[in-house]
Scaffold this motif. Structure first.
Motif, PDB file in Angstrom:
ATOM      1  N   ALA A 421       0.834  -1.212   0.000  1.00  0.00           N
ATOM      2  CA  ALA A 421       0.000   0.000   0.000  1.00  0.00           C
ATOM      3  C   ALA A 421       0.866   1.258   0.000  1.00  0.00           C
ATOM      4  CB  ALA A 421      -0.921  -0.008   1.212  1.00  0.00           C
ATOM      5  N   ILE A 422       1.947   1.244   0.782  1.00  0.00           N
ATOM      6  CA  ILE A 422       2.869   2.396   0.827  1.00  0.00           C
ATOM      7  C   ILE A 422       3.441   2.637  -0.572  1.00  0.00           C
ATOM      8  CG2 ILE A 422       5.146   3.141   1.682  1.00  0.00           C
ATOM      9  CD1 ILE A 422       4.323   1.664   4.374  1.00  0.00           C
ATOM     10  N   THR A 439      -2.338   8.929   5.812  1.00  0.00           N
ATOM     11  CA  THR A 439      -3.757   9.111   5.453  1.00  0.00           C
ATOM     12  C   THR A 439      -4.102   8.349   4.172  1.00  0.00           C
ATOM     13  OG1 THR A 439      -3.699  11.289   6.479  1.00  0.00           O
ATOM     14  CG2 THR A 439      -5.531  10.860   4.992  1.00  0.00           C
ATOM     15  N   LEU A 440      -3.237   8.438   3.164  1.00  0.00           N
ATOM     16  CA  LEU A 440      -3.490   7.754   1.884  1.00  0.00           C
ATOM     17  C   LEU A 440      -3.552   6.240   2.069  1.00  0.00           C
ATOM     18  CD1 LEU A 440      -1.134   9.785  -0.530  1.00  0.00           C
ATOM     19  CD2 LEU A 440      -3.640   9.805  -0.513  1.00  0.00           C
ATOM     20  N   VAL A 441      -2.642   5.706   2.893  1.00  0.00           N
ATOM     21  CA  VAL A 441      -2.615   4.256   3.140  1.00  0.00           C
ATOM     22  C   VAL A 441      -3.869   3.837   3.915  1.00  0.00           C
ATOM     23  CG1 VAL A 441      -1.393   2.390   4.358  1.00  0.00           C
ATOM     24  CG2 VAL A 441      -0.098   4.036   2.987  1.00  0.00           C
ATOM     25  N   ASP A 443      -6.801   5.314   3.924  1.00  0.00           N
ATOM     26  CA  ASP A 443      -7.958   5.386   3.021  1.00  0.00           C
ATOM     27  C   ASP A 443      -7.984   4.183   2.065  1.00  0.00           C
ATOM     28  OD1 ASP A 443      -8.594   7.728   4.224  1.00  0.00           O
ATOM     29  OD2 ASP A 443      -7.907   9.034   2.595  1.00  0.00           O
ATOM     30  N   TYR A 444      -6.810   3.672   1.740  1.00  0.00           N
ATOM     31  CA  TYR A 444      -6.679   2.586   0.746  1.00  0.00           C
ATOM     32  C   TYR A 444      -6.960   1.213   1.352  1.00  0.00           C
ATOM     33  CZ  TYR A 444      -4.412   0.070  -3.166  1.00  0.00           C
ATOM     34  OH  TYR A 444      -4.126  -0.744  -4.239  1.00  0.00           O
ATOM     35  N   ILE A 445      -6.321   0.894   2.483  1.00  0.00           N
ATOM     36  CA  ILE A 445      -6.487  -0.459   3.040  1.00  0.00           C
ATOM     37  C   ILE A 445      -6.897  -0.459   4.519  1.00  0.00           C
ATOM     38  CG2 ILE A 445      -4.894  -1.591   1.427  1.00  0.00           C
ATOM     39  CD1 ILE A 445      -2.842  -1.592   3.825  1.00  0.00           C
ATOM     40  N   GLY A 446      -7.101   0.748   5.079  1.00  0.00           N
ATOM     41  CA  GLY A 446      -7.446   0.822   6.502  1.00  0.00           C
ATOM     42  C   GLY A 446      -6.200   0.632   7.356  1.00  0.00           C
ATOM     43  N   GLY A 447      -6.390   0.407   8.644  1.00  0.00           N
ATOM     44  CA  GLY A 447      -5.242   0.159   9.520  1.00  0.00           C
ATOM     45  C   GLY A 447      -5.050   1.264  10.539  1.00  0.00           C
ATOM     46  N   ILE A 453       2.704   4.057  10.632  1.00  0.00           N
ATOM     47  CA  ILE A 453       3.954   4.808  10.871  1.00  0.00           C
ATOM     48  C   ILE A 453       5.107   3.822  11.067  1.00  0.00           C
ATOM     49  CG2 ILE A 453       5.170   6.270  12.560  1.00  0.00           C
ATOM     50  CD1 ILE A 453       2.468   7.821  12.861  1.00  0.00           C
ATOM     51  N   ARG A 454       4.845   2.770  11.841  1.00  0.00           N
ATOM     52  CA  ARG A 454       5.881   1.759  12.045  1.00  0.00           C
ATOM     53  C   ARG A 454       6.230   1.083  10.718  1.00  0.00           C
ATOM     54  NH1 ARG A 454       5.587  -3.440  16.121  1.00  0.00           N
ATOM     55  NH2 ARG A 454       4.605  -4.470  14.350  1.00  0.00           N
ATOM     56  N   ALA A 455       5.177   0.811   9.908  1.00  0.00           N
ATOM     57  CA  ALA A 455       5.399   0.157   8.608  1.00  0.00           C
ATOM     58  C   ALA A 455       6.240   1.027   7.677  1.00  0.00           C
ATOM     59  CB  ALA A 455       4.053  -0.161   7.955  1.00  0.00           C
ATOM     60  N   ILE A 456       6.092   2.360   7.770  1.00  0.00           N
ATOM     61  CA  ILE A 456       6.910   3.259   6.931  1.00  0.00           C
ATOM     62  C   ILE A 456       8.377   3.131   7.346  1.00  0.00           C
ATOM     63  CG2 ILE A 456       7.387   5.683   6.336  1.00  0.00           C
ATOM     64  CD1 ILE A 456       4.294   6.154   6.590  1.00  0.00           C
ATOM     65  N   GLY A 457       8.609   3.078   8.673  1.00  0.00           N
ATOM     66  CA  GLY A 457       9.978   2.872   9.166  1.00  0.00           C
ATOM     67  C   GLY A 457      10.546   1.551   8.685  1.00  0.00           C
TER      68      GLY A 457
END
Length: 581
Positions: A421-422, A439-441, A443-447, A453-457
C-alpha cells in the motif's frame, strides 16, 4: 603571526556567517590592510578575520587580509543585502540543514521557514536567490583543518552523539566556552540538527573519528595543527616545507603517518556518504530466534527434533509465525533448509549474535546510520537510540553490531500488505510528507495510524523509501522498481494478502528467471497448469533446499498474484527479480 592568532579563534568560530563577516568582506574591496579595516571595525576584528580564514573565505598573510575565490563569491551574493534587516547570525549548522531540506524536498516546518525568512534565505517560493547561492558557496568551500590542544582534549572527552542539552552540559561541566563547539562545527567535525518536538540533536562526523585517530598518534600535543588546501596538495605531491615539518606532518620521505591521517581528516570534512539502510528487530522476531536456538540445542542430542514451523509454534505465541519467519530470513538472521524432508529454519551467525543484543527499531538505528554517513539525526531518533541502548556517549556495542548487520547483509524481498500500500500510494520522483502518506494508506487499506507509521519505518529498513529529518518521504531506486512490479502484477489481490512476496517466493521466481529456457520448454508441453506442473516442481527442487509442498504453494501464490502466468514469467515477475539482482 597566524599560528599565534589561532588560539583566539576559540573565542567565537562556528560554521556560521555573521553580519560582521560581511562587513569585513565589504571593507576588503577597498583595502587589504588588516590595520585599516580593524580601525574601522574594531569589535572582534581579529576573531572574525581568523574565522573567515578557517572557513575558507580569506587568506591572512603578514598584515594583509585577501579574498579567496569563495570569499569573492560570498561578497558578490551578499552585495544587495541590507544588513540592518538581518539577525546577527545569518547562517549556522542548523540553518544550513534547514536550507538543504527545503531545497531538496520543497517543504519544511513553519518554525524553520520563519528562521529562513527573517534571514532572507527563503520566501513563499522556496529558497531565494541569496539562499541558493549561499548553499552553493557552503558546498563548494572546504574548511581548514585546525586542531589545538584544547580542541583535541574536548573532542576526546565529549559525547559523540546525543541531544544538544547533553553536549552543553558536558561543555559547561568542563568549563569550556561555546568557542570549542563552534570551532568543531567550522571544521564540519560536529553537526547540530534543526529543532523538532523533542529538541535538538548533535553528532560528530566520520571526519571527527579520523581527527581523533590522528591525534592519538601524537604523544605530546603542544601546538596547533593546521592543514590548508595548498598544504594538502603539497603533501599529496610528496613535497614539504619547514612549517609542515615543524607540525610533524612531513619529513624527508614525504608525508608522515600522522600527516597522512590529517590528510584523511581533511578529505572527509563535509563529505556525506550514502546512508546505510537501518535494520530493525521486533519483539516477535526475537522470541522466534530464541525458540529456534532452544530447538537447535535439543537437536544436538536428539536429531529427530528439528526447528520446523510446527516445532517453533509450540514454543512461541506470535500473531503470524509464517510472516515472522519470512521477515527473519529476509534479514539473513535465519536460513531455510530441508532436513529429513522437512522444511526447517536454522540460525545464521548473525541470528545468534542478534539474540544477545535484543530488539532494535528503525528510528534508533537511523540515529547511527545518519551520523555514520556524515549527516545529522534528529532528537527523536537519538532519544530512541538511547532508550534502546544503541547510543550512550557514543555508539554502543549493540549499535555497532546492528550497524555492521545493516551494512553487510544482502536483504531479500519481503512485502507485507502495508509495504504494498505504501508503494502504491507514494508518488514517483517527488517527496510526500509522512502524515499525508499515512492518510493515503489508511484510506486505501485501513489500519491503525501507529501501525502504518511503524510500517513506513520498516519500509525504509527494507530499502523501499527514505524518510528525512523534516518527515518527508521519497521512493528509493529499489522502491521505484518494486512499485513498477506491483503495478504490473495483480495489485488489488496483493494488498488483500498479509504478505505477497517472501524470500521463498522470490527464490522460486529467481530459479524460473535463471532457467527460463527450461521452463519455456515445460510450458509448451501439453497439460493444464493451474497452480503448478510437476515438471516445474522437479526443476526447482534441484536448485532450492525446499520441500515439494512449499514449492507447490509458492508457484500457486506467484500465479495468483500475477508474478507468474500460466505459461510465462510475467513482466511483473521479471521486474521484481531484476530489482534485487
Amino acid at each position: 603571526m597566524l599560528i599565534k592568532a589561532y588560539r583566539k579563534i576559540l573565542e567565537g568560530c562556528g560554521m556560521y556567517l555573521k553580519k560582521r563577516h560581511i562587513e569585513i568582506l565589504r571593507e576588503m574591496k577597498n583595502t587589504e590592510s588588516q590595520a585599516e579595516i580593524e580601525a574601522k571595525l574594531p569589535e572582534d576584528f581579529q576573531i572574525r578575520a581568523i574565522e573567515l580564514y578557517i572557513l575558507g573565505f580569506a587568506e591572512l598573510e603578514g598584515g594583509k587580509i585577501k579574498l579567496t575565490d569563495a570569499g569573492r563569491k560570498l561578497l558578490e551574493i551578499t552585495d544587495g543585502l541590507n544588513l540592518e534587516e538581518l539577525p546577527d547570525v545569518i547562517a549556522d549548522t542548523e540553518i544550513i540543514k534547514m536550507m538543504e531540506l527545503l531545497g531538496e524536498t520543497g517543504k519544511i516546518p513553519e518554525s524553520w521557514m520563519e528562521k529562513l525568512r527573517e534571514r532572507k534565505l527563503a520566501d513563499e517560493n522556496g529558497l531565494t536567490a541569496f539562499g541558493k547561492a549561499l548553499l552553493e558557496v557552503y558546498r563548494e568551500t572546504h574548511p581548514v583543518v585546525y586542531l589545538t590542544p584544547e580542541i583535541a582534549s574536548f573532542l576526546r572527552g565529549m559525547p559523540k552523539i546525543g541531544t544538544l542539552d547533553e553536549l552543553v552540559t558536558y561543555k559547561n561541566s568542563k568549563l569550556y566556552g561555546d568557542n570549542i563547539v563552534n570551532a568543531l562545527q567550522a571544521m564540519r567535525l560536529l553537526l547540530i540538527s534543526p529543532p523538532t518536538d523533542k529538541g535538538r540533536a548533535f553528532a560528530t562526523t566520520p571526519a571527527a573519528k579520523l581527527a581523533l585517530r590522528a591525534l592519538n598518534m601524537i604523544p605530546v600535543f603542544a601546538r596547533a595543527i593546521v592543514l590548508r588546501k595548498e598544504d594538502f596538495e603539497m603533501l599529496k605531491a610528496g613535497r614539504r616545507n619547514a612549517e609542515l615539518e615543524s607540525m610533524g606532518l612531513a619529513d624527508e620521505k614525504g608525508a608522515t603517518e600522522f600527516g597522512k591521517a590529517i590528510m584523511d581528516t581533511y578529505e572527509a570534512m563535509g563529505r556525506v556518504e550514502e546512508k546505510v539502510l537501518p535494520i530493525y528487530l521486533l519483539e516477535d522476531e526475537l522470541s522466534v530466534l530464541r525458540a529456534i536456538q532452544e530447538i537447535e540445542k535439543k537437536h544436538e542430542t536428539n536429531p529427530d527434533i528439528l526447528p520446523t514451523e510446527k516445532e517453533i509454534e509450540k514454543r512461541v505465541e506470535v500473531d503470524d509465525l509464517g510472516a515472522v519467519l519470512h521477515l527473519l530470513e529476509s534479514k539473513e538472521l535465519i536460513e531455510r533448509r530441508l532436513v529429513k524432508e522437512k522444511d526447517a529454519y536454522w540460525l545464521t551467525e548473525w541470528g545468534k549474535e542478534a539474540i544477545n543484543f535484543g530488539t532494535v527499531s528503525p528510528d534508533a538505528m537511523k540515529a547511527v546510520t545518519y551520523a555514520e554517513s556524515g549527516d545529522v539525526p534528529i532528537a527523536e531518533w537519538v532519544l530512541k537510540a538511547q532508550e534502546e541502548n544503541v547510543v550512550k556517549a557514543g555508539v554502543t556495542d549493540k549499535g555497532r553490531f546492528y550497524l555492521r548487520l545493516s551494512r553487510e547483509i544482502k536483504r531479500k524481498p519481503f512485502l507485507t500488505r502495508y509495504d504494498a500500500a505504501i508503494l502504491a500510494k507514494i508518488p514517483r520522483k517527488k517527496y510526500i510528507h509522512r502524515d499525508e502518506l499515512v492518510t493515503l494508506v489508511q484510506d486505501y487499506i485501513g489500519g491503525d495510524e501507529k501501525e502504518i507509521i511503524r510500517a513506513i519505518g520498516e519500509a525504509e529498513a527494507k530499502g523501499f523509501v527514505v524518510e528525512l529529518q523534516n518527515g518527508m518521504v521519497k521512493l528509493t531506486e529499489l522502491g521505484d522498481k518494486v512499485k513498477t512490479a506491483l503495478e504490473n502484477a495483480k495489485l488489488q489481490e496483493i494488498v488483500k494478502v498479509k504478505f505477497s512476496v517472501t524470500p521463498t517466493l522470490y527464490n522460486v521466481l529467481r530459479v524460473i528467471y535463471d532457467n527460463i529456457e527450461t521452463f519455456n520448454r515445460i510450458w509448451k508441453e501439453k497439460g493444464e497448469i493451474k497452480g503448478y506442473k510437476m515438471e516445474e516442481v522437479d526443476v526447482i527442487r534441484k536448485h532450492l533446499s525446499l520441500s515439494e509442498d512449499e514449492i507447490k504453494k509458492a508457484l500457486t501464490m506467484l500465479r495468483e498474484l500475477g508474478f507468474l502466468g500460466t505459461k510465462s514469467l510475467t513482466e511483473a515477475g521479471k521486474v521484481l527479480v531484476e530489482a534485487y539482482l
